[in-house]
Design an enzyme around this catalytic site. Structure first.
Site, PDB file in Angstrom:
ATOM      1  N   SER A   1     -27.485   8.223  -2.995  1.00  0.00           N
ATOM      2  CA  SER A   1     -26.177   7.762  -3.451  1.00  0.00           C
ATOM      3  C   SER A   1     -25.923   6.371  -2.873  1.00  0.00           C
ATOM      4  O   SER A   1     -26.046   6.176  -1.655  1.00  0.00           O
ATOM      5  CB  SER A   1     -25.089   8.722  -2.974  1.00  0.00           C
ATOM      6  OG  SER A   1     -23.849   8.064  -2.839  1.00  0.00           O
ATOM      7  N   PRO A   2     -25.579   5.379  -3.705  1.00  0.00           N
ATOM      8  CA  PRO A   2     -25.313   4.032  -3.172  1.00  0.00           C
ATOM      9  C   PRO A   2     -24.226   4.016  -2.100  1.00  0.00           C
ATOM     10  O   PRO A   2     -24.344   3.304  -1.102  1.00  0.00           O
ATOM     11  CB  PRO A   2     -24.898   3.239  -4.417  1.00  0.00           C
ATOM     12  CG  PRO A   2     -25.611   3.923  -5.536  1.00  0.00           C
ATOM     13  CD  PRO A   2     -25.578   5.383  -5.179  1.00  0.00           C
TER      14      PRO A   2
ATOM     15  N   HIS B   1       0.792  -1.235   0.000  1.00  0.00           N
ATOM     16  CA  HIS B   1       0.000   0.000   0.000  1.00  0.00           C
ATOM     17  C   HIS B   1       0.825   1.286   0.000  1.00  0.00           C
ATOM     18  O   HIS B   1       0.280   2.372  -0.205  1.00  0.00           O
ATOM     19  CB  HIS B   1      -0.895  -0.026   1.255  1.00  0.00           C
ATOM     20  CG  HIS B   1      -2.152   0.752   1.145  1.00  0.00           C
ATOM     21  ND1 HIS B   1      -2.363   1.768   0.240  1.00  0.00           N
ATOM     22  CD2 HIS B   1      -3.308   0.669   1.855  1.00  0.00           C
ATOM     23  CE1 HIS B   1      -3.567   2.266   0.388  1.00  0.00           C
ATOM     24  NE2 HIS B   1      -4.167   1.621   1.353  1.00  0.00           N
TER      25      HIS B   1
ATOM     26  N   GLN C   1     -14.676   1.932  -0.162  1.00  0.00           N
ATOM     27  CA  GLN C   1     -15.356   1.268  -1.270  1.00  0.00           C
ATOM     28  C   GLN C   1     -14.463   1.186  -2.495  1.00  0.00           C
ATOM     29  O   GLN C   1     -13.893   2.177  -2.934  1.00  0.00           O
ATOM     30  CB  GLN C   1     -16.625   2.018  -1.681  1.00  0.00           C
ATOM     31  CG  GLN C   1     -17.372   1.306  -2.795  1.00  0.00           C
ATOM     32  CD  GLN C   1     -18.191   2.203  -3.702  1.00  0.00           C
ATOM     33  OE1 GLN C   1     -18.551   1.816  -4.810  1.00  0.00           O
ATOM     34  NE2 GLN C   1     -18.502   3.401  -3.251  1.00  0.00           N
TER      35      GLN C   1
ATOM     36  N   SER D   1     -10.984   9.701  -2.313  1.00  0.00           N
ATOM     37  CA  SER D   1      -9.843   9.896  -3.203  1.00  0.00           C
ATOM     38  C   SER D   1      -9.635  11.368  -3.521  1.00  0.00           C
ATOM     39  O   SER D   1     -10.582  12.092  -3.834  1.00  0.00           O
ATOM     40  CB  SER D   1     -10.048   9.119  -4.510  1.00  0.00           C
ATOM     41  OG  SER D   1      -8.985   9.378  -5.410  1.00  0.00           O
TER      42      SER D   1
ATOM     43  N   LYS E   1     -27.356  -1.344  -6.144  1.00  0.00           N
ATOM     44  CA  LYS E   1     -27.371   0.070  -6.539  1.00  0.00           C
ATOM     45  C   LYS E   1     -28.653   0.462  -7.264  1.00  0.00           C
ATOM     46  O   LYS E   1     -29.130   1.591  -7.116  1.00  0.00           O
ATOM     47  CB  LYS E   1     -26.162   0.368  -7.434  1.00  0.00           C
ATOM     48  CG  LYS E   1     -24.825   0.330  -6.731  1.00  0.00           C
ATOM     49  CD  LYS E   1     -23.723   0.907  -7.599  1.00  0.00           C
ATOM     50  CE  LYS E   1     -23.490   0.107  -8.852  1.00  0.00           C
ATOM     51  NZ  LYS E   1     -22.344   0.626  -9.637  1.00  0.00           N
TER      52      LYS E   1
ATOM     53  N   LYS F   1     -30.679   3.726  -6.021  1.00  0.00           N
ATOM     54  CA  LYS F   1     -30.835   4.906  -6.880  1.00  0.00           C
ATOM     55  C   LYS F   1     -32.305   5.201  -7.153  1.00  0.00           C
ATOM     56  O   LYS F   1     -32.696   6.367  -7.289  1.00  0.00           O
ATOM     57  CB  LYS F   1     -30.083   4.692  -8.195  1.00  0.00           C
ATOM     58  CG  LYS F   1     -28.571   4.724  -8.060  1.00  0.00           C
ATOM     59  CD  LYS F   1     -27.903   4.470  -9.403  1.00  0.00           C
ATOM     60  CE  LYS F   1     -26.392   4.509  -9.298  1.00  0.00           C
ATOM     61  NZ  LYS F   1     -25.744   4.224 -10.605  1.00  0.00           N
ATOM     62  N   ARG F   2     -33.091   4.155  -7.237  1.00  0.00           N
ATOM     63  CA  ARG F   2     -34.530   4.352  -7.479  1.00  0.00           C
ATOM     64  C   ARG F   2     -35.178   5.141  -6.353  1.00  0.00           C
ATOM     65  O   ARG F   2     -36.175   5.834  -6.550  1.00  0.00           O
ATOM     66  CB  ARG F   2     -35.209   2.989  -7.654  1.00  0.00           C
ATOM     67  CG  ARG F   2     -36.624   3.089  -8.212  1.00  0.00           C
ATOM     68  CD  ARG F   2     -37.135   1.762  -8.713  1.00  0.00           C
ATOM     69  NE  ARG F   2     -37.454   0.852  -7.627  1.00  0.00           N
ATOM     70  CZ  ARG F   2     -36.924  -0.349  -7.478  1.00  0.00           C
ATOM     71  NH1 ARG F   2     -36.017  -0.773  -8.349  1.00  0.00           N
ATOM     72  NH2 ARG F   2     -37.270  -1.131  -6.481  1.00  0.00           N
TER      73      ARG F   2
ATOM     74  N   THR G   1      -5.549  10.217  -0.544  1.00  0.00           N
ATOM     75  CA  THR G   1      -6.865  10.136   0.096  1.00  0.00           C
ATOM     76  C   THR G   1      -7.032  11.215   1.155  1.00  0.00           C
ATOM     77  O   THR G   1      -6.062  11.785   1.647  1.00  0.00           O
ATOM     78  CB  THR G   1      -7.077   8.765   0.783  1.00  0.00           C
ATOM     79  OG1 THR G   1      -6.092   8.589   1.809  1.00  0.00           O
ATOM     80  CG2 THR G   1      -7.021   7.629  -0.217  1.00  0.00           C
TER      81      THR G   1
END
Length: 670
Positions: free
Chosen positions: A470-471, A378, A597, A498, A461, A465-466, A507
């Site tokens: 925001s997911p 990393h 995520q 990010s 998702k 979204k429906r 980040t």
């Protein structure tokens, strides 16, 4: 370590002192007897090469030069305004204040900081940042990674587990050497795109992202520093001059060529034949002469001491240097056949601790049943560049014509077979003892960790979204509700945002706990609150989270700014600001819930360790039709259970689904 050429020392004088120190420790006498020199890229990084990249680029007929074309146009990382940071901090601390007096104390601490040491540190930081395009880069690399002493696996590196290939590709997917051939050949194509700089700049929401990580991705490794430095380094080599990979098999390492003498990529058959030879050699060799990779699982101070011992012998020295110089590593875990999501995740995350070289930046993995994955060191790369790489690899494998590919594998394309070379190590009694100790420590450390995968197929998702959310923000609310159900309180929660829109951006922290999230979880658990009001609180909290994360991605979070201000303290300052010593201030950044995520339709696993041993690590993916969280913790240390959190995640996700669906039905009847 031996100096290979007198010119190297004169070149080093042109480097910054810290770079000179790092580079000096990396100068080596290669078995090829070819002198290597530090060359500076346009991004200010240094790599070791016989000739600069431009020499090779001018000879490549397909060179495009677009990958790094936007680098000089990227904005520099900004220094946030002090007042803005303190205001945001007070907003994020409020949920952890049990009474008015506690919050008022935080206000007084911020006021004191803004009137005394704060402006002084802010001016110092602005002055420090004045001639730098990314003021945080050096601080972050060194203090967050290179000075970190715990084993990098399991505590730092992260993994992806690849989904199986479709059934019509089972001939490739079920044969580990065929699968490994496909992966190596595909990654080599990606490397060729790096060499040609034909890889398009990543554009996210209309903004170009920094591509610097792609210049540091291949032919690189983390390197143990000198014991007295208490810090590791990174070493980078020319992507044009080192056309080979390292294969790990049965705890030993092999050099496998990927190109011929004319810099042309080898055929699938030539790769496959070398892999077959590796397995044959490995089955004939003495297992007692392996296990060097175990040393990279040690705490870093211990590894530095053993590394010095290894480097005393020129044979071991050359082998280590070959591993560092190789494009990447592929680990053949032919004695492993993981099936469940947990088994696959564990094999990708840490494996057996023997058939790995954890310092290597990129490691692909293939098991006996064809399961594949990836492990990343990393220190110089965050997840988005390696996500891009793995997406490319998996996408290309999914597009293969099975008959055509199998024909390429079995049809010889050359009468002269390339032969892989085992990398020998001289294992003295002292080194043998260190290997045994490393393997015992590794088993103990891994045994302290629990891992459970929450793979939720009820919705993803599309459903989120429906309902206008925001997911990413939605799953953060699911996590907050699950933790609150389990522990009856909220815990400081980190989400990685990010900042790659900035030059060398990495980040910033997204703080997931807010007054809005506290209101949401409190109302949701209150049976007297109407469903419509609960849903309103859910959506408001999700919106607030999205706003904070957007600010963080713009470089206007709280935590990296405080990190920079702390680095401006001097030894002759009268005192450390009271704010920095405050228990609640420090608790608010004690990440008992660490989240991030990275999503791909080609992965069935992604994860890493908890940041704090008293908490959980929650790495998650979002698909159109499912949600996925890798849950990790230390149960004995934290007193918490991955299985219980798994249960409450399902309960929270189910309850929110039912509430949203029922509310829709109610509205439809009106």
């Amino acid at each position: 370590m031996r100096i290979c050429h007198s010119r190297t020392l004169s070149n080093l004088k042109d480097l910054p002192i810290t770079s000179r120190r790092a580079m000096h420790s990396a100068i080596v006498n290669y078995s090829t007897q070819k002198a290597q020199f530090p060359v500076e890229t346009n991004n200010g990084e240094h790599y070791w090469a016989e000739k600069p990249n431009k020499f090779y680029q001018n000879k490549r007929p397909n060179f495009q030069g677009i990958t790094f074309a936007k680098q000089q146009d990227l904005p520099s990382l900004p220094v946030p305004e002090l007042k803005s940071t303190l205001d945001k901090y007070l907003q994020t601390i409020r949920p952890f204040c049990n009474d008015v007096e506690t919050f008022e104390r935080q206000q007084l601490l911020c006021k004191d900081f803004s009137e005394h040491m704060g402006p002084i540190l802010q001016d110092r930081l602005k002055e420090y940042a004045n001639d730098k395009r990314n003021w945080m880069a050096k601080f972050w690399d060194e203090q967050s990674y290179l000075q970190y002493n715990d084993p990098i696996v399991p505590y730092v590196s992260y993994f992806y587990s690849h989904m199986p290939l479709p059934n019509h590709l089972s001939k490739i997917d079920n044969d580990p050497l065929i699968k490994a051939t496909a992966i190596i050949s595909t990654v080599v194509k990606f490397i060729e795109a790096i060499k040609d700089e034909s890889l398009p700049v990543e554009i996210i929401k209309g903004m170009p992202f920094c591509m610097n990580s792609f210049s540091l991705m291949f032919n690189t490794s983390r390197l143990p520093g000198k014991p007295e430095d208490n810090q590791d380094t990174n070493i980078f080599y020319s992507v044009y001059e080192n056309n080979f990979v390292t294969i790990a098999y049965k705890g030993k390492f092999y050099k496998l060529m990927t190109h011929d003498g004319n810099d042309k990529p080898l055929s699938e058959n030539e790769i496959w034949r070398q892999l077959y030879s590796v397995v044959f050699q490995g089955s004939q060799s003495d297992p007692k002469l392996g296990g060097i990779g175990s040393l990279t699982s040690l705490p870093r101070d211990q590894w530095r001491e053993v590394h010095l011992e290894l480097m005393k012998d020129p044979i071991s020295q050359d082998s280590l240097e070959t591993i560092h110089k190789s494009s990447f590593m592929l680990c053949l875990d032919l004695d492993q056949s993981p099936v469940t999501l947990e088994e696959k995740s564990r094999n990708c995350w840490h494996g057996d601790g023997i058939n790995r070289f954890y310092d290597k930046s990129l490691q692909f993995l293939v098991t006996g049943n064809g399961s594949s994955g990836f492990l990343a060191e990393h220190s110089k790369m965050d997840g988005t560049p390696t996500l891009f790489l793995n997406n490319y690899v998996c996408q290309q494998l999914n597009k293969l014509d099975v008959d055509d590919f199998m024909r390429k594998v079995i049809t010889p394309s050359s009468t002269v077979a390339m032969k892989p070379m085992e990398l020998p190590f001289i294992i003295t009694p002292k080194i043998h003892k260190a290997i045994e100790s490393a393997q015992l420590q590794f088993k103990e450390t891994i045994g302290e960790h629990d891992l459970r995968v929450w793979h939720y197929n009820k919705y993803g998702k599309t459903f989120i979204k429906r309902h206008g959310m925001s997911p990413d923000a939605f799953i953060q609310q699911v996590i907050q509700l699950a933790v609150f159900k389990y522990l009856k309180r909220q815990l400081p929660t980190y989400e990685a945002a990010s900042t790659r829109k900035y030059f060398k951006g990495r980040t910033e922290t997204g703080r997931s706990v807010s007054t809005a999230s506290l209101e949401f979880v409190s109302k949701w658990q209150n049976g007297d609150v109407p469903i419509a009001e609960k849903i309103q609180a859910l959506k408001h909290s999700a919106k607030e989270h999205s706003t904070y994360l957007k600010n963080a991605a713009n470089g206007n979070g709280v935590d990296r700014h405080f990190f920079g201000l702390k680095n401006m303290l001097k030894s002759n300052d009268d005192q450390i600001p009271p704010l920095f010593k405050d228990p609640l201030f420090n608790y608010s950044s004690t990440w008992l819930i660490s989240t991030s995520q990275l999503s791909s339709e080609y992965f069935d696993g992604y994860g890493w360790s908890q940041v704090n041993d008293n908490g959980f690590g929650l790495a998650y993916m979002l698909n159109n039709e499912w949600l996925h969280i890798n849950i990790v913790n230390k149960p004995a240390k934290s007193g918490a259970s991955v299985n219980r959190l798994h249960y409450y995640l399902s309960q929270a996700a189910d309850e929110i689904f039912d509430a949203l669906e029922n509310e829709n039905k109610r509205k439809a009847k009106l």
